[in-house]
Scaffold this motif. Structure first.
Motif, mmCIF file in Angstrom:
data_model
loop_
_atom_site.group_PDB
_atom_site.id
_atom_site.type_symbol
_atom_site.label_atom_id
_atom_site.label_comp_id
_atom_site.label_asym_id
_atom_site.label_seq_id
_atom_site.Cartn_x
_atom_site.Cartn_y
_atom_site.Cartn_z
ATOM 1 N N GLY A 241 8.588 -5.658 -3.107
ATOM 2 C CA GLY A 241 7.720 -6.776 -3.447
ATOM 3 C C GLY A 241 7.352 -6.775 -4.920
ATOM 4 N N PHE A 242 7.182 -5.591 -5.483
ATOM 5 C CA PHE A 242 6.922 -5.477 -6.921
ATOM 6 C C PHE A 242 8.062 -6.081 -7.726
ATOM 7 N N GLN A 243 9.298 -5.804 -7.316
ATOM 8 C CA GLN A 243 10.443 -6.363 -8.035
ATOM 9 C C GLN A 243 10.419 -7.886 -7.999
ATOM 10 N N GLN B 4 -9.384 0.617 -1.863
ATOM 11 C CA GLN B 4 -10.705 -0.005 -1.737
ATOM 12 C C GLN B 4 -10.838 -0.854 -0.480
ATOM 13 N N GLU B 5 -9.709 -1.313 0.060
ATOM 14 C CA GLU B 5 -9.762 -2.189 1.234
ATOM 15 C C GLU B 5 -9.107 -1.577 2.470
ATOM 16 N N ASP B 6 -8.531 -0.379 2.310
ATOM 17 C CA ASP B 6 -7.977 0.366 3.448
ATOM 18 C C ASP B 6 -6.892 -0.430 4.171
ATOM 19 N N LEU B 7 -6.041 -1.123 3.409
ATOM 20 C CA LEU B 7 -4.978 -1.936 3.995
ATOM 21 C C LEU B 7 -3.675 -1.145 4.057
ATOM 22 N N ASP B 8 -2.868 -1.422 5.068
ATOM 23 C CA ASP B 8 -1.608 -0.730 5.283
ATOM 24 C C ASP B 8 -0.508 -1.417 4.477
ATOM 25 N N ASP C 177 3.256 -8.271 6.752
ATOM 26 C CA ASP C 177 2.189 -9.267 6.818
ATOM 27 C C ASP C 177 1.130 -9.008 5.750
ATOM 28 N N VAL C 178 0.756 -7.758 5.598
ATOM 29 C CA VAL C 178 -0.251 -7.392 4.590
ATOM 30 C C VAL C 178 0.274 -7.692 3.192
ATOM 31 N N LEU C 179 1.481 -7.267 2.907
ATOM 32 C CA LEU C 179 2.061 -7.486 1.577
ATOM 33 C C LEU C 179 2.192 -8.969 1.269
ATOM 34 N N THR C 180 2.573 -9.756 2.266
ATOM 35 C CA THR C 180 2.730 -11.197 2.062
ATOM 36 C C THR C 180 1.390 -11.850 1.741
ATOM 37 N N GLU D 147 -2.232 -14.060 -2.687
ATOM 38 C CA GLU D 147 -3.439 -14.027 -3.518
ATOM 39 C C GLU D 147 -3.093 -14.077 -5.001
ATOM 40 N N LEU D 148 -1.887 -13.658 -5.335
ATOM 41 C CA LEU D 148 -1.439 -13.677 -6.735
ATOM 42 C C LEU D 148 -0.670 -14.955 -7.062
ATOM 43 N N ASP D 149 -0.784 -15.946 -6.166
ATOM 44 C CA ASP D 149 -0.099 -17.231 -6.337
ATOM 45 C C ASP D 149 1.413 -17.091 -6.337
ATOM 46 N N LEU D 150 1.908 -16.094 -5.615
ATOM 47 C CA LEU D 150 3.341 -15.989 -5.376
ATOM 48 C C LEU D 150 3.658 -16.737 -4.084
ATOM 49 N N ASP D 151 4.831 -17.262 -3.985
ATOM 50 C CA ASP D 151 5.239 -18.041 -2.816
ATOM 51 C C ASP D 151 5.348 -17.112 -1.601
ATOM 52 N N ARG D 152 4.471 -17.287 -0.633
ATOM 53 C CA ARG D 152 4.401 -16.360 0.500
ATOM 54 C C ARG D 152 5.683 -16.344 1.326
ATOM 55 N N GLU D 153 6.188 -17.507 1.657
ATOM 56 C CA GLU D 153 7.375 -17.557 2.508
ATOM 57 C C GLU D 153 8.591 -16.976 1.791
ATOM 58 N N GLU D 154 8.721 -17.290 0.520
ATOM 59 C CA GLU D 154 9.846 -16.766 -0.253
ATOM 60 C C GLU D 154 9.729 -15.251 -0.381
ATOM 61 N N PHE D 155 8.495 -14.779 -0.608
ATOM 62 C CA PHE D 155 8.238 -13.345 -0.729
ATOM 63 C C PHE D 155 8.599 -12.637 0.576
#
Length: 218
Positions: free
Chosen positions: A94-96, A117-121, A126-129, A134-142
């Motif tokens: 996802g970083f790439q 800070q948020e204890d997310l997996d 789903d979490v990464l998407t 939140e960073l205004d990246l295209d969720r479906e494409e991501f």
């Protein structure tokens, strides 16, 4: 004038010291001409088992090293309860994706906060998407990119680069050609930047010299 000093930082999203390194980095680079690049390094790649917060090691290292450093720096950070800790390959793929769209640094910082800070997996698509959105990246494409492994080979190239630099510790800083492992203090990091800047300036000022062909013709 010489080019900006390049600062490369190899980190893993499940490394608390990598998040704690943000503060000294920000303080040290204030008003300096630098180019910062966060780079992937998996502390525990599959199939090596990842750590479990209920086992003695993590609570002990957090008590002895992480929490004291965080208190000194005034950073809100907590040992995540996700067990076992997630593999970070997907997050780095996802970083790439984010880096290709000019948001690699923002993505890295968001991963740190999501985990510590948020204890997310961070091993869950789903979490990464959601975080990418939140960073205004295209969720479906991501999501599609992660599901199809679009950036798998690029991430593997990044890991090979880390291996070529013999990175074994997170974080590892390369400031110009000055190597620093662990969390440096802001003065230590600033000195390294200024030293690298001076070296670059000396190299830029060095005369290249004239050269002629073997027949004496210039």
């Amino acid at each position: 004038m010489s080019d900006p000093v390049k600062i490369q930082i190899w980190s893993d999203y499940v490394c608390p010291f990598c998040m704690l390194a943000e503060g000294p980095l920000e303080q040290a680079t204030e008003d300096l001409d630098v180019e910062i690049e966060w780079k992937p390094f998996e502390l525990r790649a599959h199939p090596q088992p990842t750590l479990r917060p209920e086992d003695p090691y993590l609570p002990d290292i957090w008590k002895r090293a992480v929490y004291p450093m965080a208190r000194r720096m005034g950073v809100d950070i907590t040992l995540p309860t996700v067990s076992p800790q997630p593999y970070t390959r997907l997050a780095f793929e996802g970083f790439q994706y984010a880096q290709e769209r000019g948001k690699g640094d923002a993505y890295t910082r968001r991963m740190f906060r999501a985990f510590f800070q948020e204890d997310l997996d961070l091993g869950q698509i789903d979490v990464l998407t959601t975080l990418a959105g939140e960073l205004d990246l295209d969720r479906e494409e991501f999501r599609t990119a992660l599901e199809k492994g679009t950036y798998t080979e690029r991430h593997q190239d990044a890991l090979r680069e880390a291996a070529a630099h013999r990175v074994q510790v997170a974080p590892t800083f390369l400031v110009g050609d000055i190597r620093m492992e662990g969390v440096p203090s802001a003065p230590q990091l600033r000195k390294a930047i200024l030293d690298a800047q001076a070296r670059q300036q000396d190299a830029a000022d060095e005369p290249t010299g004239a050269a002629c062909g073997v027949d004496g013709v210039c």
